[in-house]
Design an enzyme around this catalytic site. Structure first.
Site, PDB file in Angstrom:
ATOM      1  N   VAL A   1      87.223 149.540  -4.581  1.00 39.45           N
ATOM      2  CA  VAL A   1      86.075 149.650  -3.546  1.00 39.45           C
ATOM      3  C   VAL A   1      86.123 147.872  -3.095  1.00 39.45           C
ATOM      4  CG1 VAL A   1      83.525 148.561  -3.429  1.00 39.45           C
ATOM      5  CG2 VAL A   1      84.466 150.879  -4.557  1.00 39.45           C
TER       6      VAL A   1
ATOM      7  N   LYS B   1      80.079 158.156 -14.972  1.00 39.22           N
ATOM      8  CA  LYS B   1      79.305 156.687 -15.554  1.00 39.22           C
ATOM      9  C   LYS B   1      78.111 156.706 -14.816  1.00 39.22           C
ATOM     10  CE  LYS B   1      80.974 152.973 -12.716  1.00 39.22           C
ATOM     11  NZ  LYS B   1      79.808 153.022 -11.875  1.00 39.22           N
TER      12      LYS B   1
ATOM     13  N   CYS C   1      83.223 157.285 -11.319  1.00 41.99           N
ATOM     14  CA  CYS C   1      81.778 157.117 -10.743  1.00 41.99           C
ATOM     15  C   CYS C   1      80.986 158.418 -11.377  1.00 41.99           C
ATOM     16  CB  CYS C   1      81.823 157.010  -9.236  1.00 41.99           C
ATOM     17  SG  CYS C   1      82.575 155.827  -8.423  1.00 41.99           S
TER      18      CYS C   1
ATOM     19  N   GLY D   1      85.811 174.176 -11.295  1.00 42.87           N
ATOM     20  CA  GLY D   1      87.107 173.618 -11.518  1.00 42.87           C
ATOM     21  C   GLY D   1      87.195 173.123 -12.948  1.00 42.87           C
TER      22      GLY D   1
HETATM   23  N1  LIG Z   1      85.936 153.661  -7.129  1.00 44.47           N
HETATM   24  C1  LIG Z   1      85.002 154.195  -6.293  1.00 44.47           C
HETATM   25  O1  LIG Z   1      85.407 155.351  -5.669  1.00 44.47           O
HETATM   26  C2  LIG Z   1      83.769 153.826  -5.709  1.00 44.47           C
HETATM   27  C3  LIG Z   1      82.906 154.081  -5.117  1.00 44.47           C
HETATM   28  C4  LIG Z   1      81.705 153.584  -4.752  1.00 44.47           C
HETATM   29  C5  LIG Z   1      81.247 152.673  -5.555  1.00 44.47           C
HETATM   30  N2  LIG Z   1      81.955 152.156  -6.583  1.00 44.47           N
HETATM   31  C6  LIG Z   1      81.592 151.293  -7.595  1.00 44.47           C
HETATM   32  O2  LIG Z   1      82.220 149.975  -7.172  1.00 44.47           O
HETATM   33  C7  LIG Z   1      82.177 149.212  -8.210  1.00 44.47           C
HETATM   34  C8  LIG Z   1      83.809 148.871  -8.394  1.00 44.47           C
HETATM   35  O3  LIG Z   1      84.390 150.038  -8.746  1.00 44.47           O
HETATM   36  P1  LIG Z   1      86.192 149.869  -8.480  1.00 44.47           P
HETATM   37  O4  LIG Z   1      86.674 151.459  -8.907  1.00 44.47           O
HETATM   38  O5  LIG Z   1      86.526 149.230  -7.335  1.00 44.47           O
HETATM   39  O6  LIG Z   1      86.806 149.250  -9.781  1.00 44.47           O
HETATM   40  P2  LIG Z   1      87.863 148.588 -10.135  1.00 44.47           P
HETATM   41  O7  LIG Z   1      87.972 148.572 -11.566  1.00 44.47           O
HETATM   42  O8  LIG Z   1      89.145 149.202  -9.455  1.00 44.47           O
HETATM   43  O9  LIG Z   1      87.806 147.032  -9.587  1.00 44.47           O
HETATM   44  C9  LIG Z   1      87.182 146.122 -10.229  1.00 44.47           C
HETATM   45  C10 LIG Z   1      87.614 144.671  -9.896  1.00 44.47           C
HETATM   46  O10 LIG Z   1      86.930 143.851 -10.460  1.00 44.47           O
HETATM   47  C11 LIG Z   1      87.673 142.438 -11.105  1.00 44.47           C
HETATM   48  N3  LIG Z   1      86.859 141.715 -11.861  1.00 44.47           N
HETATM   49  C12 LIG Z   1      86.478 141.978 -13.047  1.00 44.47           C
HETATM   50  N4  LIG Z   1      85.832 141.009 -13.628  1.00 44.47           N
HETATM   51  C13 LIG Z   1      85.904 140.035 -12.842  1.00 44.47           C
HETATM   52  C14 LIG Z   1      85.478 138.547 -12.383  1.00 44.47           C
HETATM   53  N5  LIG Z   1      84.663 137.982 -13.224  1.00 44.47           N
HETATM   54  N6  LIG Z   1      85.651 138.043 -11.312  1.00 44.47           N
HETATM   55  C15 LIG Z   1      86.591 138.551 -10.301  1.00 44.47           C
HETATM   56  N7  LIG Z   1      87.095 139.757 -10.322  1.00 44.47           N
HETATM   57  C16 LIG Z   1      86.646 140.628 -11.412  1.00 44.47           C
HETATM   58  C17 LIG Z   1      88.764 143.477 -11.835  1.00 44.47           C
HETATM   59  O11 LIG Z   1      89.778 142.515 -12.192  1.00 44.47           O
HETATM   60  C18 LIG Z   1      89.070 144.675 -11.018  1.00 44.47           C
HETATM   61  O12 LIG Z   1      90.207 144.103 -10.260  1.00 44.47           O
HETATM   62  C19 LIG Z   1      81.704 149.889  -9.383  1.00 44.47           C
HETATM   63  O13 LIG Z   1      80.429 149.613  -9.713  1.00 44.47           O
HETATM   64  C20 LIG Z   1      81.968 151.450  -8.974  1.00 44.47           C
HETATM   65  O14 LIG Z   1      80.825 152.159  -9.787  1.00 44.47           O
HETATM   66  C21 LIG Z   1      83.469 152.686  -6.830  1.00 44.47           C
END
Ligand SMILES: NC(=O)c1ccc[n+]([C@@H]2O[C@H](COP(=O)([O-])OP(=O)(O)OC[C@H]3O[C@@H](n4cnc5c(N)ncnc54)[C@H](O)[C@@H]3O)[C@@H](O)[C@H]2O)c1
Length: 436
Positions: free
Chosen positions: A11, A264, A261, A254
């Site tokens: 994201v 959780k 997402c 499926g």
């Molecule tokens: N992946 C999706 O499709 C999606 C879609 C909508 C919303 N979200 C939400 O967005 C959020 C992020 O999801 P994601 O899939 O991008 O996660 P991700 O695990 O890919 O990325 C999270 C990043 O945060 C970094 N991080 C952790 N602690 C940190 C800190 N203290 N300082 C700086 N960086 C730090 C990690 O190293 C990692 O690179 C979640 O809450 C998720 O539910 C995800």
């Protein structure tokens, strides 16, 4: 505007890159030094169609920077997006430890006028919690807003740049206007910019994901019933989908939903209800149904081999939780691999993008094929778990030559049973009569 994005994952990286592409100056921050070093070399740590080109172009133009120095990154930012992970804790609630760590680390460096925006999916009340925490740390009222992200991995750029809607939760109209101007380039097609309270905005994200997960679990449950009642889920799906009150979206049966997402978020919304004394009956059932659905393919395979998987060679096509991503978090393929390995099967896998992530989990406990057909050499059957486009029109004659037995377990209903019958395959899919 100058923007900082803390958390450079699926994201954060897409958010930062798209905001840079619309003319802002963006610093993407992360504690993962290797990831930041990679990005600074122009290498993209995740697979997301179209992302690499945008990252390289905007980095070259000097609008997109990557750093581990959160203090420097947020100091001059007008808007700070929080996009760290919010994984499930042991009790299913969202684990906000990374988020609080970030809030504490950026607090001393924030400009007094900066707006802190949660893009991470966070429980209702988190914005209010950040407001309190920032006030404790800075001694002043800080602007905090909620702006949940609805992008889909695999189509993240398109979703971000052409959102169905943008939702923001704010306490003041002025903060709403800052966010509106930031999103304005992406809303030229009259899609709505919806302003509400942070609490409603936080809730909106969970409700959206929980409803989509509910549709999937619902259709999976009735698909399993169809199979036992000589009904065909494809026909039933068509029969209901043309009803304008129902529609077709998210009603494909499926092997269960996965990803970082839906699983959780359903559990976190359940936890919110439970913590407030409400029984989340539907949400619990959605989750349970999905856990069971992720076992269905493995059960069919085990039944086919009379419960004895030891020594069987099984090919698996598709590991990512869905096509066009390399993300294997909570992927149904992982449940299947666990089951096959526990039964003593020899497993060869193929996925166009997700094999490095699976190799990081399983190492050489499984074999990795160079292409989909190579995976089939000498296999007793093929299991399909992800509906990558590459798998939709395979060379069936070549498959038949390579497989030891013409047996397919299709967790995504890619083929028609009548065609499989005419080609001499044993074919098990979801919610349709098996071809045996
Ligand atoms: N992946 C999706 O499709 C999606 C879609 C909508 C919303 N979200 C939400 O967005 C959020 C992020 O999801 P994601 O899939 O991008 O996660 P991700 O695990 O890919 O990325 C999270 C990043 O945060 C970094 N991080 C952790 N602690 C940190 C800190 N203290 N300082 C700086 N960086 C730090 C990690 O190293 C990692 O690179 C979640 O809450 C998720 O539910 C995800």
């Amino acid at each position: 505007m100058r923007i900082a994005v803390v958390g450079t994952g699926y994201v954060g990286l897409v958010t930062g890159t798209c905001f840079a592409d619309s003319g802002n100056t963006v610093t993407c921050l992360d504690i993962n030094a290797e990831k930041i070093a990679q990005l600074n070399r122009g290498a993209i740590p995740i697979y997301e169609p179209g992302l690499e080109e945008l990252v390289v172009r905007n980095a070259k133009a000097g609008r997109l920077m990557f750093s581990t120095d959160a203090a420097a990154g947020v100091r001059t930012a007008h808007v700070v997006f929080l996009a760290v992970g919010t994984p499930p804790a042991a009790d299913g609630s969202a684990d906000l430890s990374a988020l609080w760590k970030v809030v504490d680390s950026i607090a001393p460096h924030l400009d007094p006028q900066a707006v802190v925006v949660t893009k991470s999916t966070v429980p209702v009340g988190t914005c209010a919690g950040i407001e309190r925490r920032l006030k404790e740390r800075t001694g002043r009222d800080c602007h905090v807003a909620s702006n949940p992200e609805f992008l889909k991995e695999g189509a993240a750029i398109e979703d971000f740049q052409k959102p169905d809607r943008v939702v923001v939760g704010v306490r003041s109209p002025a903060v709403g206007e800052i966010l509106r101007s930031l999103y304005q380039p992406f809303l030229r097609t009259e899609h709505p910019f919806l302003v509400m309270s942070p609490e409603s905005s936080e809730m909106t994200k969970y409700v959206a994901n929980a409803l989509l997960a509910t549709k999937i679990s619902f259709i999976n449950e009735v698909a399993n019933l169809c199979e036992r009642m000589e009904a065909d889920i494809d026909d039933v799906r068509r029969g209901i989908g043309h009803d304008s009150r129902i529609g077709f979206a998210f009603l494909f049966p499926g092997a269960g939903y996965g990803g970082s997402c839906f699983p959780k978020d359903v559990q976190a919304l359940s936890a919110m209800a439970r913590d407030r004394g409400l029984a989340p009956r539907i949400l619990l059932a959605v989750h349970e149904t999905n856990l069971a659905q992720k076992q269905v393919l493995g059960e069919k395979i085990a039944a086919h081999f009379g419960g004895r998987l030891a020594g069987r060679r099984i090919a698996v096509w598709g590991l990512a939780f869905k096509p066009r991503t390399d993300d294997v978090r909570d992927a149904p393929a992982i449940d299947l691999l666990e089951r096959l390995l526990a039964g003593g099967a020899d497993v060869t896998v193929y996925d166009p993008e997700a094999m490095p992530n699976v190799r990081a989990i399983y190492g050489d406990r499984i074999a990795y094929a160079e292409g989909p057909l190579n995976a089939l050499d000498g296999a007793d059957c093929l299991a399909i778990v992800t509906e990558w486009g590459d798998f939709r029109r395979p060379d069936f004659d070549e498959m038949a030559k390579r497989l030891r037995a013409r047996v397919i377990f299709d967790g995504r209903n890619l083929f028609t049973p009548s065609e499989m019958r005419s080609r001499g395959f044993v074919y098990h899919s979801i919610g349709r009569a098996p071809v045996v």
